[in-house]
Scaffold this motif. Structure first.
Motif, PDB file in Angstrom:
ATOM      1  N   LEU A   1     -25.773 -15.711  -2.431  1.00 42.44           N
ATOM      2  CA  LEU A   1     -26.365 -15.074  -1.173  1.00 42.44           C
ATOM      3  C   LEU A   1     -27.741 -15.100  -1.114  1.00 42.44           C
ATOM      4  O   LEU A   1     -28.273 -14.896  -0.216  1.00 42.44           O
ATOM      5  CB  LEU A   1     -26.006 -13.459  -1.571  1.00 42.44           C
ATOM      6  N   GLY A   2     -28.342 -15.551  -2.174  1.00 36.22           N
ATOM      7  CA  GLY A   2     -29.875 -15.769  -2.346  1.00 36.22           C
ATOM      8  C   GLY A   2     -30.640 -14.516  -2.411  1.00 36.22           C
ATOM      9  O   GLY A   2     -31.730 -14.338  -2.443  1.00 36.22           O
ATOM     10  N   LEU A   3     -29.933 -13.522  -2.819  1.00 35.96           N
ATOM     11  CA  LEU A   3     -30.712 -12.195  -3.205  1.00 35.96           C
ATOM     12  C   LEU A   3     -31.689 -12.200  -4.554  1.00 35.96           C
ATOM     13  O   LEU A   3     -32.614 -11.696  -4.380  1.00 35.96           O
ATOM     14  CB  LEU A   3     -29.556 -11.059  -3.413  1.00 35.96           C
TER      15      LEU A   3
ATOM     16  N   LEU B   1     -26.068  -3.513  -4.692  1.00 40.28           N
ATOM     17  CA  LEU B   1     -27.411  -4.342  -4.665  1.00 40.28           C
ATOM     18  C   LEU B   1     -27.802  -4.926  -3.419  1.00 40.28           C
ATOM     19  O   LEU B   1     -29.031  -5.078  -3.470  1.00 40.28           O
ATOM     20  CB  LEU B   1     -27.185  -5.329  -5.912  1.00 40.28           C
ATOM     21  N   ALA B   2     -27.064  -5.303  -2.810  1.00 40.84           N
ATOM     22  CA  ALA B   2     -27.217  -6.430  -1.428  1.00 40.84           C
ATOM     23  C   ALA B   2     -26.976  -5.795  -0.066  1.00 40.84           C
ATOM     24  O   ALA B   2     -27.639  -6.564   0.548  1.00 40.84           O
ATOM     25  CB  ALA B   2     -26.527  -7.734  -1.714  1.00 40.84           C
ATOM     26  N   SER B   3     -26.634  -4.733  -0.159  1.00 45.16           N
ATOM     27  CA  SER B   3     -26.254  -4.281   1.286  1.00 45.16           C
ATOM     28  C   SER B   3     -27.516  -3.574   2.067  1.00 45.16           C
ATOM     29  O   SER B   3     -27.301  -3.173   3.215  1.00 45.16           O
ATOM     30  CB  SER B   3     -25.188  -3.106   1.480  1.00 45.16           C
ATOM     31  N   ASN B   4     -28.592  -3.298   1.220  1.00 47.16           N
ATOM     32  CA  ASN B   4     -29.441  -2.646   1.997  1.00 47.16           C
ATOM     33  C   ASN B   4     -29.241  -1.307   2.213  1.00 47.16           C
ATOM     34  O   ASN B   4     -29.969  -0.299   3.062  1.00 47.16           O
ATOM     35  CB  ASN B   4     -30.324  -3.206   3.123  1.00 47.16           C
ATOM     36  N   GLU B   5     -28.092  -0.747   1.760  1.00 46.42           N
ATOM     37  CA  GLU B   5     -27.933   0.757   1.845  1.00 46.42           C
ATOM     38  C   GLU B   5     -28.606   1.785   0.886  1.00 46.42           C
ATOM     39  O   GLU B   5     -28.674   2.948   1.189  1.00 46.42           O
ATOM     40  CB  GLU B   5     -26.134   0.939   1.689  1.00 46.42           C
ATOM     41  N   TYR B   6     -29.136   0.911  -0.264  1.00 48.53           N
ATOM     42  CA  TYR B   6     -29.700   2.074  -1.094  1.00 48.53           C
ATOM     43  C   TYR B   6     -31.009   1.448  -1.489  1.00 48.53           C
ATOM     44  O   TYR B   6     -31.328   0.288  -1.891  1.00 48.53           O
ATOM     45  CB  TYR B   6     -28.969   2.150  -2.237  1.00 48.53           C
TER      46      TYR B   6
ATOM     47  N   ALA C   1     -23.045 -12.529 -10.802  1.00 50.30           N
ATOM     48  CA  ALA C   1     -24.046 -13.429 -10.799  1.00 50.30           C
ATOM     49  C   ALA C   1     -23.933 -14.410  -9.958  1.00 50.30           C
ATOM     50  O   ALA C   1     -24.847 -14.893  -9.105  1.00 50.30           O
ATOM     51  CB  ALA C   1     -24.429 -14.036 -12.344  1.00 50.30           C
ATOM     52  N   GLN C   2     -22.726 -15.461  -9.896  1.00 54.58           N
ATOM     53  CA  GLN C   2     -22.627 -16.263  -9.056  1.00 54.58           C
ATOM     54  C   GLN C   2     -22.641 -15.941  -7.472  1.00 54.58           C
ATOM     55  O   GLN C   2     -23.456 -16.496  -6.709  1.00 54.58           O
ATOM     56  CB  GLN C   2     -21.256 -16.837  -8.957  1.00 54.58           C
TER      57      GLN C   2
END
Length: 859
Positions: free
Chosen positions: A124-126, A56-61, A118-119
């Motif tokens: 991370l602020g995503l 969800l957060a790596s910007n790989e997808y 969730a935490q």
């Protein structure tokens, strides 16, 4: 030959997440202390959380289609399943979103994974808010309770990185506006029930773009829901809600332990921790399900289920064990409750209302059962009296009670797909703290479903990659197939001529009844995850019938059936069609018959009731015969070794005194590629005991199967002698039989009290074929430890000896050139046995082992 149905290994359908991402932009390592505190030693939970966060957060997808495309060209299994990537994309359930599924076996801590994701994503602020959706209020309450405990945990708080944007999320529900930093837990019915819900106000008008949606029990989104109840309507709109452009959700993860649409595995799973893994690592209970059962009616099944329940109460004394009976719909649940209560009245000696109030609880969505939803949350507490729960399977999801030790699927439709099997198994997997590593759950399914569901169960429990022993159909060793003969026995009522020439039936004295028929013994066979069979013996009570009811029925038959020309001679007088005997005289006859065998009371069991009815029915049929129950041998029938069923063995067995034997040509003889590869892994595994594998010279390996499984040291030592050249050259062929189904022999065993007899079957271990110019000889061997003189072995020896004597007589009469001899054999006589084999004395019937002698003497 092309397979009718392509099978895929579930593990090969998992979409892999690229672990090589920009760690400067996604500093996931900062959260290691948090994950250690949250997950402890459950490494799979950490892996599931990390995989999800990276996705969800790596910007790989960009979305799920992007993830699929990057996996598709690297995974031939996916290309086999979907010949075109566009076809794969069309079948994605939540398209054009960063959506995916996490498959975690029930009982392995799904809520910890959900909270961890969730935490971290809030930190991370995503995302700024989290919406957790679930299919029922039961699950909602459980998740709310767990999340509140985790948020308040001081150790977890201390491990959250200082850089976290949101460190202390609030746990709320849909009754309040969901603000930044909130985790909202709500059942999905709030989606369409506008009144009192803030869901639309909080996430509508495209305000879902900064939210993470976590869907618990996500299989409800993907599977069709029948019915028009409020629950069904809510589940039907779940998927529509997630894809509604008015909410603009982007980040969505689903969680389930039953990732199946019917029998097809989900196509968007990014992490899987299977039931098999959970079992091997002892995070869930051991599982036993019925493979063979001789119950002839529901009452007998209920008695076995009740005895299992009673045993669980003794075994798990620190808890109050619960049995769940699962139906496929509400109507069947209500009917089952009625039958169960009637049965428990007989066993517990309680009034119906007391059983309904204290012992039995039915849980469905019907309004008649609504009050039980609250009681369901408390059944694992010590002051709860509930021991039996009748349920529709899906409605028990999210119920985290750990004291379920028996589950009974009552209809095949409640247990006929991977989804349903996973759901049913999942209800009893959680392990109580007091019994970690030493708890098991019994699934008492109907044995008649066994052949239909075994493959489904195996796949759900991931048994596909077990070693498998198969028949050789081509090549040099295929010539070692041979034919055996067996006999079945019918137990029938046979009419015996009455010596009395007159048509007079003298019942002045008594009818022959039996005093030892208060109960019978039956054996049920269970199978566990390692495909090991275990027989459990049950004492089944015969249901009793009042004497008055028996007399009334006989008298009714006198009034309605023809019996002219026959005289009924009772103690008080003679009667014909025109002068019926009074009920009192029939009652006196039955009482005299009972006195003769010491029976007391005012009731008779089923067998004695049948004896009485048979006596009078003989009279009413006007046949000058009586009936007796006899065991009749049928004609011998041929069975080829080619009919031997496949047999499987797990690596776990090889670590515990089992052996796999194969020839030096195994690469040509084992035709199944998966089995061959697995066998090679076993051969190369230096961690296995030295006795786990045994290679044979193909010229001396005169058995028609590709690999042989040997279950204990005595079997292994015997087989090792069979493949020695000096022995192999004097025999034609041999076969290690399977534990079930191939060649069975009936035997009877009296109980220690002598009150009942157990009818059962066993499968001899080895068949050895030798021959001369005139005859084929089959030596049948049952392998045992030295000095194993148990009553069970005495019974097997007695009845097997009778069986093969009968078989030899019939084969001789039919001029079939094959004869049998049978031996119990232990290692102390192996050298003698093979010396007799080599010098030809074995087939002359001159060999007697110590076990043969002792079992024959004491039989």
């Amino acid at each position: 030959m092309i397979q009718e149905k392509k099978r895929y290994d579930t593990k090969d359908l998992i979409l892999k997440i690229n672990q090589h991402y920009n760690q400067s932009e996604l500093p996931l390592a900062y959260w290691d202390r948090f994950l250690d505190a949250l997950c402890g030693t459950r490494e799979y939970q950490k892996e599931a959380i990390k995989n999800s966060v990276i996705y969800l957060a790596s910007n790989e997808y960009a979305n799920i289609e992007d993830l699929v495309s990057k996996n598709y060209y690297q995974n031939y299994q996916l290309r086999e399943r979907y010949p075109d990537v566009a076809d794969y994309h069309r079948k994605i359930q939540l398209p054009l979103k960063l959506s995916a599924t996490i498959d975690l076996a029930t009982g392995t801590g799904k809520s910890y994974v959900m909270y961890g994701i969730a935490q971290i994503l809030l930190g991370l602020g995503l995302v700024k808010r989290v919406l957790v959706l679930c299919p029922s209020t039961t699950i909602e309450k459980e998740l709310h309770k767990k999340f509140l405990a985790l948020v308040a945990d001081p150790i977890l708080k201390e491990t959250i990185p200082e850089s976290a944007i949101i460190r202390n999320p609030s746990i709320v529900d849909g009754s309040v506006t969901v603000k930044e930093g909130d985790i909202c837990i709500e059942n999905v019915h709030a989606v369409y029930e506008r009144t009192g819900s803030s869901i639309e106000d909080s996430f509508g008008f495209k305000r879902g773009y900064d939210a993470l949606v976590l869907n618990d029990e996500t299989h409800h989104i993907y599977n069709k829901i029948s019915g028009n109840t409020s629950e069904a309507r809510g589940l039907k709109v779940w998927k529509k809600f997630l894809l509604d452009d008015g909410y603009n959700f982007k980040y969505m993860l689903g969680f389930t332990g039953t990732a199946y649409i019917g029998n097809d595995y989900f196509n968007d799973v990014i992490y899987r921790y299977s039931l098999r893994q959970a079992f091997d690592e002892k995070f869930v209970k051991k599982i036993n399900y019925v493979s063979e059962d001789d119950s002839i009616n529901e009452d007998q099944r209920f008695q076995k289920i009740y005895q299992n329940h009673a045993k669980n109460k003794l075994t798990y004394k620190a808890l109050k064990p619960i049995t769940i009976l699962v139906t496929n719909n509400i109507t069947n649940a209500k009917r089952l409750e009625t039958r169960l209560v009637e049965f428990l009245k007989l066993e517990e000696g309680l009034e119906e209302q007391e059983i309904r109030d204290k012992l039995v609880m039915t849980v469905t969505s019907d309004k008649a059962h609504k009050h039980n939803a609250i009681r369901l949350e408390e059944v694992d507490e010590q002051d709860s009296t509930v021991e039996w729960i009748v349920s529709v399977s899906m409605l028990t999801e999210g119920w985290d009670v750990k004291n379920v030790f028996q589950i009974v699927p009552m209809e095949e439709r409640a247990f006929n797909s991977k989804l349903l099997i996973s759901q049913v198994l999942g209800r009893g997997l959680r392990v109580p703290q007091e019994y970690i590593g030493n708890a098991q759950v019994t699934i008492f399914n109907h044995s008649s479903w066994g052949s239909k569901i075994k493959g489904l169960v195996d796949e759900v429990l991931e048994l596909e990659m077990r070693l498998e022993s198969s028949n050789i159909v081509e090549g040099d060793r295929a010539e070692h197939h041979f034919t055996l003969y067996n006999i079945d026995y019918n137990k029938t009522e046979r009419a015996v001529e009455n010596n009395n020439k007159e048509k007079e039936f003298n019942y002045k004295d008594y009818i022959n009844l039996e005093s030892s028929v208060d109960q019978i013994s039956q054996e049920t066979t269970y199978t566990n995850l390692d495909n090991e069979y275990r027989g459990v013996e049950y004492k089944i009570k015969n249901r009793m019938t009042p004497i008055k009811e028996i007399v009334d029925k006989i008298y009714h038959e006198f009034q309605t059936r023809e019996w002219e020309g026959v005289t009924l001679n009772l103690q008080e007088g003679q009667y014909t069609k025109n002068s019926l005997p009074p009920k009192e005289e029939i009652t006196k006859l039955i009482r005299r018959s009972m006195d003769k065998v010491g029976l007391e009371g005012d009731e008779l069991n089923e067998k004695n009731k049948r004896n009485i009815f048979s006596s009078f029915n003989t009279l009413l049929r006007r046949k000058n015969k009586s009936l007796e129950l006899v065991r009749t041998a049928q004609r011998p029938y041929a069975i080829s070794t080619k009919e031997r069923i496949k047999e499987t063995l797990s690596v776990g067995n090889l670590r515990h005194n089992s052996t796999v034997m194969y020839s030096n040509n195994y690469k040509d003889e084992v035709k199944d590629v998966d089995v061959l590869n697995f066998l090679q892994d076993v051969i190369d595994d230096e961690s296995l005991p030295r006795t786990a594998i045994k290679e044979a010279n193909s010229y001396d390996f005169k058995t028609p199967v590709d690999i042989v499984f040997l279950n204990a040291t005595p079997e292994r030592k015997f087989a090792e002698k069979l493949i020695r050249n000096e022995n192999a050259k004097v025999l034609d062929a041999w076969l290690k039989s399977t534990n079930q189904s191939f060649y069975t022999i009936e035997y009877s065993l009296s109980s220690k009290s002598g009150n009942h007899t157990k009818q059962s079957r066993f499968n001899p271990d080895f068949f050895i074929k030798t021959s001369d110019d005139k005859m084929e000889y089959i030596t049948v061997v049952e392998i045992k430890d030295d000095q194993d003189y148990s009553d069970l072995n005495k019974a097997k020896f007695k009845w097997a000896t009778i069986h093969f004597q009968e078989l030899n007589n019939q084969l001789k009469e039919a001029k079939v050139k094959q004869r049998y001899n049978f031996h119990f054999l232990s290692p102390e006589n192996y050298d003698d046995f093979f010396e007799y084999l080599r010098n030809g004395k074995l087939t002359e019937g001159l060999f007697t082992s110590n076990l043969d002698k002792e079992l024959n003497t004491n039989a």
